[in-house]
Motif scaffolding. Structure first.
Motif, mmCIF file in Angstrom:
data_model
loop_
_atom_site.group_PDB
_atom_site.id
_atom_site.type_symbol
_atom_site.label_atom_id
_atom_site.label_comp_id
_atom_site.label_asym_id
_atom_site.label_seq_id
_atom_site.Cartn_x
_atom_site.Cartn_y
_atom_site.Cartn_z
ATOM 1 N N THR A 337 -47.938 -6.393 -43.028
ATOM 2 C CA THR A 337 -48.686 -6.842 -44.207
ATOM 3 C C THR A 337 -47.939 -8.010 -44.835
ATOM 4 O OG1 THR A 337 -47.542 -5.256 -45.640
ATOM 5 C CG2 THR A 337 -49.628 -4.548 -44.664
ATOM 6 N N ASP A 338 -48.663 -8.844 -45.565
ATOM 7 C CA ASP A 338 -48.025 -9.986 -46.213
ATOM 8 C C ASP A 338 -48.096 -9.837 -47.722
ATOM 9 O OD1 ASP A 338 -50.725 -10.511 -46.701
ATOM 10 O OD2 ASP A 338 -50.484 -12.678 -46.459
ATOM 11 N N TRP A 339 -47.667 -10.873 -48.441
ATOM 12 C CA TRP A 339 -47.645 -10.846 -49.908
ATOM 13 C C TRP A 339 -49.015 -10.523 -50.478
ATOM 14 C CZ3 TRP A 339 -50.713 -13.820 -53.034
ATOM 15 C CH2 TRP A 339 -51.429 -14.846 -52.395
ATOM 16 N N GLY A 340 -50.058 -11.028 -49.807
ATOM 17 C CA GLY A 340 -51.414 -10.874 -50.334
ATOM 18 C C GLY A 340 -51.960 -9.464 -50.229
ATOM 19 N N TRP A 341 -51.363 -8.640 -49.386
ATOM 20 C CA TRP A 341 -51.795 -7.242 -49.242
ATOM 21 C C TRP A 341 -51.734 -6.534 -50.592
ATOM 22 C CZ3 TRP A 341 -54.047 -4.293 -45.604
ATOM 23 C CH2 TRP A 341 -53.934 -2.901 -45.679
ATOM 24 N N ASP A 342 -50.691 -6.856 -51.380
ATOM 25 C CA ASP A 342 -50.526 -6.251 -52.711
ATOM 26 C C ASP A 342 -50.943 -7.174 -53.841
ATOM 27 O OD1 ASP A 342 -49.375 -3.762 -51.848
ATOM 28 O OD2 ASP A 342 -47.529 -4.861 -51.411
ATOM 29 N N TRP A 343 -50.742 -8.481 -53.667
ATOM 30 C CA TRP A 343 -50.797 -9.366 -54.821
ATOM 31 C C TRP A 343 -51.973 -10.340 -54.852
ATOM 32 C CZ3 TRP A 343 -47.808 -7.461 -58.316
ATOM 33 C CH2 TRP A 343 -46.635 -6.795 -57.941
ATOM 34 N N ALA A 344 -52.690 -10.511 -53.768
ATOM 35 C CA ALA A 344 -53.804 -11.467 -53.783
ATOM 36 C C ALA A 344 -54.906 -11.000 -54.727
ATOM 37 C CB ALA A 344 -54.369 -11.638 -52.376
ATOM 38 N N ALA A 345 -55.626 -11.966 -55.304
ATOM 39 C CA ALA A 345 -56.769 -11.641 -56.154
ATOM 40 C C ALA A 345 -57.802 -10.877 -55.333
ATOM 41 C CB ALA A 345 -57.376 -12.921 -56.720
ATOM 42 N N GLU A 346 -58.577 -10.032 -56.001
ATOM 43 C CA GLU A 346 -59.524 -9.166 -55.286
ATOM 44 C C GLU A 346 -60.487 -9.945 -54.409
ATOM 45 O OE1 GLU A 346 -59.729 -5.866 -54.860
ATOM 46 O OE2 GLU A 346 -57.806 -5.810 -55.894
ATOM 47 N N ASP A 347 -60.938 -11.106 -54.876
ATOM 48 C CA ASP A 347 -61.895 -11.872 -54.078
ATOM 49 C C ASP A 347 -61.234 -12.607 -52.911
ATOM 50 O OD1 ASP A 347 -60.515 -13.698 -55.640
ATOM 51 O OD2 ASP A 347 -62.268 -14.939 -56.067
ATOM 52 N N GLU A 348 -59.900 -12.529 -52.805
ATOM 53 C CA GLU A 348 -59.179 -13.156 -51.700
ATOM 54 C C GLU A 348 -58.475 -12.137 -50.800
ATOM 55 O OE1 GLU A 348 -56.549 -15.910 -53.580
ATOM 56 O OE2 GLU A 348 -58.121 -17.396 -53.935
ATOM 57 N N LYS A 349 -58.645 -10.842 -51.114
ATOM 58 C CA LYS A 349 -57.983 -9.791 -50.327
ATOM 59 C C LYS A 349 -58.398 -9.830 -48.860
ATOM 60 C CE LYS A 349 -55.598 -6.973 -53.216
ATOM 61 N NZ LYS A 349 -54.174 -6.623 -53.034
#
Length: 492
Positions: A337-349
């Motif tokens: 998993t990368d940073w976005g797995w936890d931290w990306a905005a919902e519309d970019e998950k």
């Protein structure tokens, strides 16, 4: 009489054979089955073969190079290892029989993969009288010099600043903030002094990216913000002219240096006019916007905006992960998993699902090559079992992981993946047209300066595949294992 007749017949046969062209192909494979750049000579070809057609008469961008980054963290770890292991790693990255890296990056001032925060000019002084690269002399500079001594072909080295000294910024802080206009000339002088200092150490810097991640990075580690207009103002009116005046006008300047999804906005400003693009030699990009998307439309747009300038991937890594130690299977498994797995905005998950680390590297490099990118640079060359050292504890994975306490080295499958490109696709080569009929395979090809053609074929599926590769009237049947990368080197 008979002896002379035999000699004549032999001469005729040899003459006829010399006029025939034969397609010589060396095949090297790295796969989930344990192959690691293994040379294959026999193939179990299936009847339902696909085709790969090479057309070297149609060419695209010229290759600048492939490589990784010299960071203080990597250099520090090398110095914690035995002499033999240090040599082993440097040889693996820069030796002709290893990765033979040709394009590398380093940081100017500290970054997250430094042991602490530091600047070459800690004292507030527009003349930068106390400028010194002494912080780099213990680890970073010796690592670069060792690589230079090992590399027979040499490599291009560019530097990226994460931030100016805090005293030049509007927030007086290492993280975030903007460069104050009153220090634009001072910051340009800083670049020139850096070139001078490294030259005194025997290191020639090929060029710069103006700023690592000018959008910032979530207020985490060293950063400094620029808009496209602000960076272009700095380059056109300060950095470019200063380097020119100081005799460094030949140094490469790459703008932007962040994720591909923001490319259009930046190249529209950077290359808007002849004046705005005068000192920009190209554009730098990263891959952190997605774990699977290459953003081909954005890359194509950037190329069309500046078709005669560089387009270089300057950073990508398996981020937000503690490395798996001596566990090749993990690097071939869909667990990262990368940073976005936890931290990306919902519309970019949706851009950040779990992924296979080897697949991400192979897919991205091939996708870049097929969309006008001419250079691809990995992040840290060496990290420890924690994914550091990193003063912010921003753990990541490198192709080579070490355990300095026990003096052990682990070459992960990511290392072998990089070699498939860096060793066989050489600077000055040109990407050539390739057509293939199996949509599940990913393919890129480069004709090197010595006229050999290196073709990388990536099979991410769970079953073996077969294909016929064709160059002109010559062809050969090849099979590729499941979850495998192959480099085919074709020589006439």
């Amino acid at each position: 009489m008979f002896k002379n007749a035999y000699i004549l017949i032999a001469a005729i046969i040899m003459s006829a054979c010399s006029k025939e062209k034969s397609l010589q192909i060396d095949v090297f494979e790295t796969a989930s089955n344990g192959n690691k750049l293994t040379r294959l000579t026999t193939f179990s070809v299936q009847e339902d073969k696909s085709s790969i057609q090479l057309n070297p008469d149609k060419t695209f961008q010229t290759i600048t190079g492939f490589g990784g980054a010299f960071t203080e963290s990597s250099a520090y770890l090398l110095n914690k290892l035995s002499k033999d292991n240090r040599k082993k790693i440097i040889q693996a990255y820069f030796g002709k029989e290893g990765a033979n890296y040709s394009l590398c990056r380093t940081h100017m001032n500290s970054c997250d993969f430094s042991l602490s925060q530091y600047s070459y000019a800690p004292t507030k002084d527009k003349a930068l009288k106390d400028f010194s690269v002494k912080e780099d002399k213990a680890d970073l500079i010796p690592m670069i010099k060792a690589a230079m001594q090992t590399s027979e072909d040499g490599f291009k080295l560019f530097a990226s600043p994460w931030t100016a000294p805090p005293w030049m910024k509007d927030n007086n802080h290492w993280v975030g903030g903007k460069l104050l206009p009153e220090y634009y000339d001072t910051w340009a002088l800083f670049f020139s002094k850096y070139l001078e200092a490294y030259k005194a150490e025997g290191i020639d810097i090929w060029g710069f990216t103006v700023e690592n991640e000018p959008h910032g990075n979530g207020n985490n580690w060293e950063s400094m913000h620029f808009t496209p207009e602000e960076m272009t103002d700095f380059v056109v009116n300060h950095l470019g002219p200063k380097l020119e005046t100081d005799g460094y006008g030949d140094k490469i300047i790459l703008g932007y240096d962040q994720n591909r999804a923001g490319l259009k906005e930046w190249v529209d400003v950077m290359f808007a006019t002849e004046e705005s693009s005068k000192y920009y030699d190209g554009t730098a990009i990263h891959w952190y916007e997605s774990t699977f998307e290459v953003f081909p439309e954005d890359l194509q747009y950037a190329h069309k905006k500046a078709p005669n300038k560089y387009l270089i991937e300057t950073e990508g890594c398996i981020d937000a992960e503690v490395p798996h130690w001596k566990d090749d299977d993990w690097y071939w498994s869909k667990e990262a998993t990368d940073w976005g797995w936890d931290w990306a905005a919902e519309d970019e998950k949706y851009l950040h699902p779990k992924y296979v680390p080897v697949h991400r590297y192979a897919r991205d490099i091939i996708g870049c090559l097929n969309n006008w990118v001419d250079g691809w640079v990995d992040w840290n060359m060496v990290l420890d079992r924690q994914g550091g050292p990193n003063w912010f504890k921003n753990w990541c994975v490198a192709p080579v992981i070490v355990d300095p306490e026990n003096d052990e080295v682990y070459f992960t499958p990511l290392y072998h993946t990089m070699v498939h490109f860096s060793k066989y696709m050489r600077p000055g080569g040109q990407v050539v047209d390739v057509k293939h009929t199996d949509e599940e395979l990913q393919v890129a090809a480069v004709q090197n300066p010595d006229n050999s053609i290196a073709v990388v074929v990536f099979n991410p599926t769970e079953h073996q595949k077969s294909f016929t590769i064709t160059l002109g009237e010559l062809s050969k049947d090849i099979s590729i294992n499941k979850q495998a990368i192959q480099t085919l080197v074709l020589t006439n």
